[in-house]
Design a protein around this motif. Sequence first.
Motif, PDB file in Angstrom:
ATOM      1  N   TYR B  35       0.733  -1.040   0.242  1.00  0.00           N
ATOM      2  CA  TYR B  35       0.099  -0.021   0.031  1.00  0.00           C
ATOM      3  C   TYR B  35       0.942   1.180  -0.125  1.00  0.00           C
ATOM      4  O   TYR B  35       1.959   1.386   0.414  1.00  0.00           O
ATOM      5  N   GLN B  37       0.698   5.261   1.198  1.00  0.00           N
ATOM      6  CA  GLN B  37      -0.124   6.444   2.002  1.00  0.00           C
ATOM      7  C   GLN B  37       0.631   7.847   1.610  1.00  0.00           C
ATOM      8  O   GLN B  37       1.388   8.003   2.218  1.00  0.00           O
ATOM      9  N   GLY B  40      -2.090  13.184   4.021  1.00  0.00           N
ATOM     10  CA  GLY B  40      -3.475  13.476   4.117  1.00  0.00           C
ATOM     11  C   GLY B  40      -4.406  12.588   3.207  1.00  0.00           C
ATOM     12  O   GLY B  40      -5.638  12.810   3.034  1.00  0.00           O
ATOM     13  N   GLN B  41      -3.941  11.222   2.658  1.00  0.00           N
ATOM     14  CA  GLN B  41      -4.772  10.604   1.960  1.00  0.00           C
ATOM     15  C   GLN B  41      -4.717   9.042   2.875  1.00  0.00           C
ATOM     16  O   GLN B  41      -4.459   8.930   3.705  1.00  0.00           O
ATOM     17  N   SER B  42      -5.833   8.270   2.170  1.00  0.00           N
ATOM     18  CA  SER B  42      -6.048   7.062   2.843  1.00  0.00           C
ATOM     19  C   SER B  42      -5.002   6.174   2.173  1.00  0.00           C
ATOM     20  O   SER B  42      -4.133   6.281   1.401  1.00  0.00           O
ATOM     21  N   LEU B  43      -4.965   5.015   2.925  1.00  0.00           N
ATOM     22  CA  LEU B  43      -4.097   3.909   2.284  1.00  0.00           C
ATOM     23  C   LEU B  43      -4.638   3.569   1.011  1.00  0.00           C
ATOM     24  O   LEU B  43      -5.783   2.719   0.791  1.00  0.00           O
ATOM     25  N   LEU B  45      -4.027   0.807  -2.402  1.00  0.00           N
ATOM     26  CA  LEU B  45      -3.388  -0.625  -2.849  1.00  0.00           C
ATOM     27  C   LEU B  45      -2.592  -0.317  -4.116  1.00  0.00           C
ATOM     28  O   LEU B  45      -3.053   0.188  -4.824  1.00  0.00           O
ATOM     29  N   ILE B  90       4.464   7.090   2.506  1.00  0.00           N
ATOM     30  CA  ILE B  90       4.628   6.236   3.371  1.00  0.00           C
ATOM     31  C   ILE B  90       4.291   4.669   2.531  1.00  0.00           C
ATOM     32  O   ILE B  90       3.111   4.888   1.972  1.00  0.00           O
ATOM     33  N   LEU B  92       3.539   0.824   2.922  1.00  0.00           N
ATOM     34  CA  LEU B  92       3.168  -0.328   3.618  1.00  0.00           C
ATOM     35  C   LEU B  92       3.008  -1.475   3.057  1.00  0.00           C
ATOM     36  O   LEU B  92       2.387  -1.563   2.131  1.00  0.00           O
ATOM     37  N   GLY B 112       5.715   0.460   8.043  1.00  0.00           N
ATOM     38  CA  GLY B 112       5.926   1.400   7.048  1.00  0.00           C
ATOM     39  C   GLY B 112       7.239   1.862   6.928  1.00  0.00           C
ATOM     40  O   GLY B 112       8.206   1.818   7.382  1.00  0.00           O
TER      41      GLY B 112
END
Lengths: 112, 118
Positions: B35, B37, B40-43, B45, B90, B92, B112
């Motif tokens: 993933y 990130q 300010g955003q979501s994770l 895929l 980041i 992950l 991460g």
Amino acid sequence: DQQVKQNSPSLSVQEGRISILNCDYTNSMFDYFLWYKKYPAEGPTFLISISSIKDKNEDGRFTVFLNKSAKHLSLHIVPSQPGDSAVYFCAALGGSQGNLIFGKGTKLSVKP
Amino acid sequence: SAVISQKPSRDICQRGTSLTIQCQVDSQVTMMFWYRQQPGQSLTLIATANQGSEATYESGFVIDKFPISRPNLTFSTLTVSNMSPEDSSIYLCSAAGTSGRSSYNEQFFGPGTRLTVL
């Protein structure tokens, strides 16, 4: 377009009170939902989940409620503790590869 | 639960270079994912790492930019190639389907890798 939405980027709660974190989703095919907690510089940690065949799942201080007709779920933390301060992500299991689809997260601050 | 480690934990890289991130799980797992990130955003895929075969990429991500390996059931790598500042994020890795667990729905995440591209 976001399929999982957490519309509150932040929430501040007094210690001992209830924290309610909300999450909405758009895809009615989603049938399993999870909440993750994330501290700075760490990966997300699984907290609690719920299947669409249930409307409530409880684990200690954490309860997740699911309202399928409204496509809405919420995480209740009671009583809230300062150690609960973190970013909480709502996620739905429903990606093409069996992956999770995440909301943007809500930063919870629990004040002593 | 599975314990997942990632190396490096953070790096600062120059534009045009490549970085390989390693992900190690302490037990055999069925599924491994990568993933991203962004601030300010979501994770989001990037891809599913398939053991012994090519990774499956999500829309917007391609193998030339993010080559992935998964030589066995406990290890995977993600390479961020020809980096630009927009790749600062980041990264992950996660795993699902750990032995002994009844639910394959719960994914466990590594800590991460924080990448900054100058």
